[in-house]
Design a protein around this motif. Structure first.
Motif, PDB file in Angstrom:
ATOM      1  N   LEU A  32     -26.104 -42.895  -8.341  1.00 28.77           N
ATOM      2  CA  LEU A  32     -25.020 -43.819  -7.989  1.00 28.77           C
ATOM      3  C   LEU A  32     -25.351 -44.579  -6.704  1.00 28.77           C
ATOM      4  CD1 LEU A  32     -21.959 -41.577  -8.887  1.00 28.77           C
ATOM      5  CD2 LEU A  32     -22.656 -43.692 -10.040  1.00 28.77           C
ATOM      6  N   GLU A  49     -17.994 -31.843 -24.623  1.00 29.99           N
ATOM      7  CA  GLU A  49     -18.329 -32.609 -23.419  1.00 29.99           C
ATOM      8  C   GLU A  49     -19.836 -32.664 -23.205  1.00 29.99           C
ATOM      9  OE1 GLU A  49     -15.947 -30.870 -20.294  1.00 29.99           O
ATOM     10  OE2 GLU A  49     -14.088 -31.517 -21.255  1.00 29.99           O
ATOM     11  N   ASP A 101     -21.067 -52.790 -17.114  1.00 30.53           N
ATOM     12  CA  ASP A 101     -20.208 -51.904 -17.905  1.00 30.53           C
ATOM     13  C   ASP A 101     -20.822 -50.513 -18.028  1.00 30.53           C
ATOM     14  OD1 ASP A 101     -18.275 -53.863 -18.290  1.00 30.53           O
ATOM     15  OD2 ASP A 101     -19.152 -54.533 -20.192  1.00 30.53           O
ATOM     16  N   ASP A 102     -22.138 -50.456 -18.209  1.00 28.85           N
ATOM     17  CA  ASP A 102     -22.806 -49.157 -18.301  1.00 28.85           C
ATOM     18  C   ASP A 102     -22.838 -48.453 -16.942  1.00 28.85           C
ATOM     19  OD1 ASP A 102     -23.181 -49.573 -20.978  1.00 28.85           O
ATOM     20  OD2 ASP A 102     -25.364 -49.388 -20.933  1.00 28.85           O
ATOM     21  N   ARG A 109     -20.461 -48.683 -14.740  1.00 26.87           N
ATOM     22  CA  ARG A 109     -19.114 -48.109 -14.629  1.00 26.87           C
ATOM     23  C   ARG A 109     -18.989 -46.859 -15.514  1.00 26.87           C
ATOM     24  NH1 ARG A 109     -17.849 -53.402 -13.947  1.00 26.87           N
ATOM     25  NH2 ARG A 109     -17.498 -53.876 -16.150  1.00 26.87           N
ATOM     26  N   ALA A 110     -19.565 -46.931 -16.699  1.00 29.27           N
ATOM     27  CA  ALA A 110     -19.513 -45.770 -17.603  1.00 29.27           C
ATOM     28  C   ALA A 110     -20.240 -44.583 -16.981  1.00 29.27           C
ATOM     29  CB  ALA A 110     -20.126 -46.126 -18.957  1.00 29.27           C
ATOM     30  N   ALA A 164     -20.683 -44.043 -13.719  1.00 34.82           N
ATOM     31  CA  ALA A 164     -19.874 -43.560 -12.596  1.00 34.82           C
ATOM     32  C   ALA A 164     -18.726 -42.690 -13.097  1.00 34.82           C
ATOM     33  CB  ALA A 164     -19.346 -44.745 -11.783  1.00 34.82           C
ATOM     34  N   GLU A 165     -18.093 -43.117 -14.179  1.00 37.33           N
ATOM     35  CA  GLU A 165     -17.016 -42.326 -14.771  1.00 37.33           C
ATOM     36  C   GLU A 165     -17.552 -40.997 -15.310  1.00 37.33           C
ATOM     37  OE1 GLU A 165     -14.309 -42.755 -18.677  1.00 37.33           O
ATOM     38  OE2 GLU A 165     -14.183 -44.443 -17.266  1.00 37.33           O
ATOM     39  N   ALA A 166     -18.708 -41.032 -15.957  1.00 37.37           N
ATOM     40  CA  ALA A 166     -19.310 -39.806 -16.497  1.00 37.37           C
ATOM     41  C   ALA A 166     -19.676 -38.840 -15.372  1.00 37.37           C
ATOM     42  CB  ALA A 166     -20.541 -40.152 -17.328  1.00 37.37           C
ATOM     43  N   HIS A 206     -18.155 -38.568 -12.540  1.00 32.68           N
ATOM     44  CA  HIS A 206     -16.881 -37.991 -12.109  1.00 32.68           C
ATOM     45  C   HIS A 206     -16.424 -36.914 -13.100  1.00 32.68           C
ATOM     46  CE1 HIS A 206     -12.881 -37.725 -10.385  1.00 32.68           C
ATOM     47  NE2 HIS A 206     -12.383 -37.922 -11.589  1.00 32.68           N
ATOM     48  N   GLU A 207     -16.517 -37.218 -14.374  1.00 32.58           N
ATOM     49  CA  GLU A 207     -16.130 -36.257 -15.404  1.00 32.58           C
ATOM     50  C   GLU A 207     -17.022 -35.010 -15.364  1.00 32.58           C
ATOM     51  OE1 GLU A 207     -13.454 -36.139 -17.443  1.00 32.58           O
ATOM     52  OE2 GLU A 207     -12.801 -37.863 -16.263  1.00 32.58           O
ATOM     53  N   ARG A 256     -15.617 -32.539 -13.051  1.00 34.19           N
ATOM     54  CA  ARG A 256     -14.479 -31.832 -13.648  1.00 34.19           C
ATOM     55  C   ARG A 256     -14.944 -30.808 -14.667  1.00 34.19           C
ATOM     56  NH1 ARG A 256     -10.043 -36.328 -14.897  1.00 34.19           N
ATOM     57  NH2 ARG A 256      -9.971 -35.049 -16.759  1.00 34.19           N
TER      58      ARG A 256
END
Length: 150
Positions: free
Chosen positions: A31, A84, A101-102, A104-105, A107-109, A111-112, A115
């Protein structure tokens, strides 16, 4: 990771946690590389994540998850974790880290992924202390070793 149950002292759990740390470190580095405008470095780090995760997931799924899934109390929880794993395994190699877009995907992944790791380290790993027998631990460690030859 919790510290109340001392599951991190179990050799297998210690290995899983070390793998989690290497993967999340690589995700953070990727990132930061993207923020610096270095998608090539980020791609190398994402590929390293994918390689580390492939062995990690094999060790988890063939070992600890397999033996814990035999108890109906954990079966659905483990099934969700495996789903997952599959989603992230499909995403990582498909990412074009020059595409916003990828990025962002990813970065979201990332974060996930944190979790997901919390579900294992704060839920499943402590539960394993009371759920597994000595033979279960032996089978789980053997599966981890098979996923990590050498």
């Amino acid at each position: 990771m919790c510290h109340y149950c001392e599951c991190r002292d179990i050799p297998l759990i210690k290995e899983f946690i070390a793998e989690h740390e290497r993967v999340t470190d690589a995700a953070g580095d990727a990132l930061r590389a993207l923020v610096r405008g270095d998608p090539e470095r980020a791609r190398a780090l994402v590929d390293r994540m994918a390689e580390e995760l492939a062995a990690h997931w094999r060790g988890e799924e063939d070992g600890l998850f397999r033996v814990m899934r035999e108890d109906p109390e954990y079966a659905d929880y483990i099934a969700a974790l495996v789903t997952e794993h599959r989603e992230l395994a499909a995403l990582l190699p498909a990412l074009d880290l020059t595409d916003p877009d990828d990025v962002r995907a990813f970065a979201e992944a990332a974060h996930e992924l944190h979790r997901h790791i919390a579900k294992e380290e704060d839920g499943l790993f402590p539960a394993s202390l009371t759920a597994l027998s000595g033979d279960d631990w032996d089978a789980s460690m053997a599966a981890w070793r098979a996923a990590h030859p050498g």
